[in-house]
Scaffold this motif. Structure first.
Motif, PDB file in Angstrom:
ATOM      1  N   LEU A  23     -17.498  16.633  98.663  1.00  0.00           N
ATOM      2  CA  LEU A  23     -16.731  15.514  99.211  1.00  0.00           C
ATOM      3  C   LEU A  23     -15.424  15.994  99.848  1.00  0.00           C
ATOM      4  CD1 LEU A  23     -17.039  12.797  96.414  1.00  0.00           C
ATOM      5  CD2 LEU A  23     -17.938  12.595  98.732  1.00  0.00           C
ATOM      6  N   TYR A  24     -14.744  16.878  99.143  1.00  0.00           N
ATOM      7  CA  TYR A  24     -13.422  17.329  99.581  1.00  0.00           C
ATOM      8  C   TYR A  24     -13.502  18.185 100.849  1.00  0.00           C
ATOM      9  CZ  TYR A  24      -9.019  19.900  99.625  1.00  0.00           C
ATOM     10  OH  TYR A  24      -7.832  20.465 100.006  1.00  0.00           O
ATOM     11  N   ARG A  31     -16.116  18.443 102.894  1.00  0.00           N
ATOM     12  CA  ARG A  31     -17.063  17.889 103.859  1.00  0.00           C
ATOM     13  C   ARG A  31     -18.065  18.943 104.329  1.00  0.00           C
ATOM     14  NH1 ARG A  31     -14.094  12.959 107.024  1.00  0.00           N
ATOM     15  NH2 ARG A  31     -12.920  12.246 105.235  1.00  0.00           N
ATOM     16  N   GLU A  63      -5.190  16.466  95.082  1.00  0.00           N
ATOM     17  CA  GLU A  63      -5.793  16.385  96.414  1.00  0.00           C
ATOM     18  C   GLU A  63      -7.322  16.346  96.334  1.00  0.00           C
ATOM     19  OE1 GLU A  63      -5.187  18.693 100.689  1.00  0.00           O
ATOM     20  OE2 GLU A  63      -4.524  19.647  98.819  1.00  0.00           O
ATOM     21  N   ASN A  88      -8.607  13.153  94.633  1.00  0.00           N
ATOM     22  CA  ASN A  88      -8.527  11.977  95.512  1.00  0.00           C
ATOM     23  C   ASN A  88      -9.792  11.779  96.343  1.00  0.00           C
ATOM     24  OD1 ASN A  88      -6.059  10.986  94.756  1.00  0.00           O
ATOM     25  ND2 ASN A  88      -4.896  12.065  96.333  1.00  0.00           N
ATOM     26  N   SER A  89     -10.516  12.856  96.615  1.00  0.00           N
ATOM     27  CA  SER A  89     -11.731  12.749  97.430  1.00  0.00           C
ATOM     28  C   SER A  89     -12.783  11.883  96.738  1.00  0.00           C
ATOM     29  CB  SER A  89     -12.307  14.134  97.735  1.00  0.00           C
ATOM     30  OG  SER A  89     -12.683  14.779  96.542  1.00  0.00           O
ATOM     31  N   ALA A  97     -11.992   9.304  94.907  1.00  0.00           N
ATOM     32  CA  ALA A  97     -11.458   7.940  94.769  1.00  0.00           C
ATOM     33  C   ALA A  97     -11.705   7.062  95.998  1.00  0.00           C
ATOM     34  CB  ALA A  97      -9.955   8.005  94.476  1.00  0.00           C
ATOM     35  N   GLN A  98     -12.365   7.626  97.007  1.00  0.00           N
ATOM     36  CA  GLN A  98     -12.624   6.844  98.231  1.00  0.00           C
ATOM     37  C   GLN A  98     -13.666   5.753  97.971  1.00  0.00           C
ATOM     38  OE1 GLN A  98     -10.356   7.691 100.510  1.00  0.00           O
ATOM     39  NE2 GLN A  98      -9.858   9.258  98.982  1.00  0.00           N
ATOM     40  N   ASN A  99     -14.528   5.987  96.983  1.00  0.00           N
ATOM     41  CA  ASN A  99     -15.494   4.981  96.536  1.00  0.00           C
ATOM     42  C   ASN A  99     -15.447   4.919  95.015  1.00  0.00           C
ATOM     43  OD1 ASN A  99     -16.984   3.886  98.885  1.00  0.00           O
ATOM     44  ND2 ASN A  99     -17.441   6.046  99.250  1.00  0.00           N
ATOM     45  N   HIS A 105     -16.512   5.727  91.329  1.00  0.00           N
ATOM     46  CA  HIS A 105     -17.257   6.731  90.561  1.00  0.00           C
ATOM     47  C   HIS A 105     -16.822   6.549  89.121  1.00  0.00           C
ATOM     48  CE1 HIS A 105     -18.602  10.506  88.811  1.00  0.00           C
ATOM     49  NE2 HIS A 105     -19.477  10.537  89.797  1.00  0.00           N
TER      50      HIS A 105
END
Length: 479
Positions: free
Chosen positions: A150-151, A153, A333, A336-337, A339-341, A343
């Protein structure tokens, strides 16, 4: 040669005293337990020994079976009992919390998760200050892999051959031991690279590893130069240049491989590998499931012994002294990746788990268990090295602190694994003399010595004497 072995068999080793008296066993008879096992418990959960142990009670480094027999536990429930079976401080803390609050989940605050998060992350260097609590090592590594993707990509993750990072379908791609692989699609986006094993691999010498005991292989390297390390780094570069895209999600490694039999890498390897991974946009994950919490003796975390700071750290096993808990520690940091959706983990950070985890950290400090791991582990390694020098079938003794491997071979020159039936006899003999040892390695050829960190030098001497006797008996049988 025959006479040599016959005349040198030592008397049965004397087990150190223990004033703990186990309660009387009151459950089903042994035969009924076996029947239930056969009928009601999944057959994939295999047991150790020809006559499996029926254990009843534990006290610090000791286990007691249903008939009251005492065993020195050198495997700690697969490197999980860190501070000792039923450690009084941890037991009392858990009992107190059980009477107060079992569960609320993370939708509310409760004191223990916040107290524990602060306490645990205070033991890590910056920027590793954010924790996500889970229930098992597989789950933690699964999440670490997910976060890395996720972080960054990016998708591809590199791992060592011989690695064990869990059994869930996602991380099975990172677990690189054939006997754990099932014939279903796994490992998409996972690339294995050569294991820098300085005993069994193509390169290795006399000064490669961070251990009181080096291999019997010789080299002409001067101090500070390691030809083996240079060769293994070239192999790592080859993987980066051939097996993955120009940008990757990450690289995961145990500071010392656990299931594969306490395999150590050349001293500078991880530092160089981390740099190469970061140049490709990847994050570095340290799997501390077995090496964490002071077990290596010199440091609290295994990654510190390599002079690196990872981007993500995974913890399990010794974190809860046997209570099912685990964790992923990373930077704000990277966290936070996720926390976009949404979990969510229902049981992660459970009040009882956090209280247990906190009490474990207290016990490690109050009982000086990191220092004990260093002192007793170094003593034991040096004593086991004497057995390696005496017996041709003991190919390698290695490790750091109370994370020790004894690799069995047909002979030191070929380094071929000792046949399983021969290892089994030595292993069974140790058990019959009161010492429980683990097994590992690609060919199940390595004895794994990873006891509760509270064991004493007297316990270590007893264990070495038992192993010595078992090896001598083996030589008699062979003769």
């Amino acid at each position: 040669r025959q006479q040599k072995w016959k005349s040198s068999v030592s008397m049965r080793a004397k087990m150190p005293p223990c004033d703990f008296v186990p309660e009387k066993y009151q459950s089903y008879p042994y035969e009924r337990m076996l029947k239930i096992r056969e009928q009601n418990i999944a057959p994939s959960l295999r047991m150790y020994y020809k006559k499996p142990l029926l254990l009843h009670q534990g006290h610090m480094q000791w286990l007691f079976d249903y008939e009251g027999r005492r065993y020195l536990d050198l495997f700690a429930g697969i490197v999980t009992v860190s501070v000792g079976h039923c450690h009084p401080k941890v037991t009392v803390a858990a009992q107190k919390q059980l009477a107060c609050l079992w569960h609320t989940t993370n939708i509310y605050m409760h004191p223990s998760i916040h107290e524990y998060a602060e306490k645990l992350t205070s033991l890590f260097p910056d920027p590793l200050k954010v924790v996500y609590l889970t229930n098992s090592g597989s789950e933690a590594n699964d999440l670490a892999m997910f976060m890395a993707r996720l972080y960054t990509r990016n998708f591809d993750v590199i791992c060592f051959r011989g690695a064990y990072h869990g059994g869930s379908p996602y991380v099975l791609g990172l677990t690189s031991i054939g006997s754990y692989k099932h014939s279903v699609a796994n490992g998409i986006g996972c690339s294995t690279t050569m294991l820098p094993d300085v005993f069994r691999g193509p390169w290795g010498g006399s000064y490669c590893r961070d251990s009181p005991v080096q291999t019997v292989r010789k080299c002409s390297c001067s101090e500070g130069v390691c030809h083996a390390n240079e060769q293994y780094i070239e192999q790592f570069k080859d993987t980066l240049n051939t097996s993955v895209p120009k940008t990757i999600a990450g690289f995961i490694a145990e500071p010392i491989q656990g299931i594969n039999g306490t395999v150590q890498y050349p001293k500078g390897f991880l530092k160089e590998a981390y740099q190469l991974v970061r140049e490709r946009g990847g994050v570095c994950i340290s799997d501390e499931v077995q090496t964490g919490f002071g077990r290596t003796g010199s440091h609290f975390w295994g990654f510190q012994t390599h002079g690196v700071v990872p981007d993500i750290v995974t913890l399990a096993k010794g974190i809860g002294n046997g209570f099912p808990m685990a964790a992923v520690v990373t930077s704000k940091e990277i966290a936070n990746s996720l926390a976009q959706n949404l979990h969510f983990n229902t049981f992660g950070g459970n009040p009882v788990a956090c209280i247990v985890g906190s009490a474990v950290l207290d016990a490690i400090e109050e009982d000086s268990l990191q220092k004990n791991s260093k002192d007793v582990g170094t003593h034991m390694l040096l004593e086991l090295a004497k057995l390696r020098d005496k017996f041709e079938i003991v190919g390698d003794v290695r490790g750091k602190g109370l994370m020790i491997g004894i690799e069995m071979v047909t002979d030191k020159e070929s380094r071929q694994p000792l046949p399983s039936e021969e290892i089994n006899q030595i292993w069974e003999d140790c058990k019959d003399m009161g010492v429980l040892i683990g097994r590992g390695g690609l060919y199940n050829q390595t004895f794994r010595v990873k006891p509760p960190m509270c064991i004493t030098k007297k316990d270590a001497d007893f264990a070495v004497e038992v192993i010595h006797t078992a090896l001598q008996r083996h030589m008699e049988r062979a003769a």
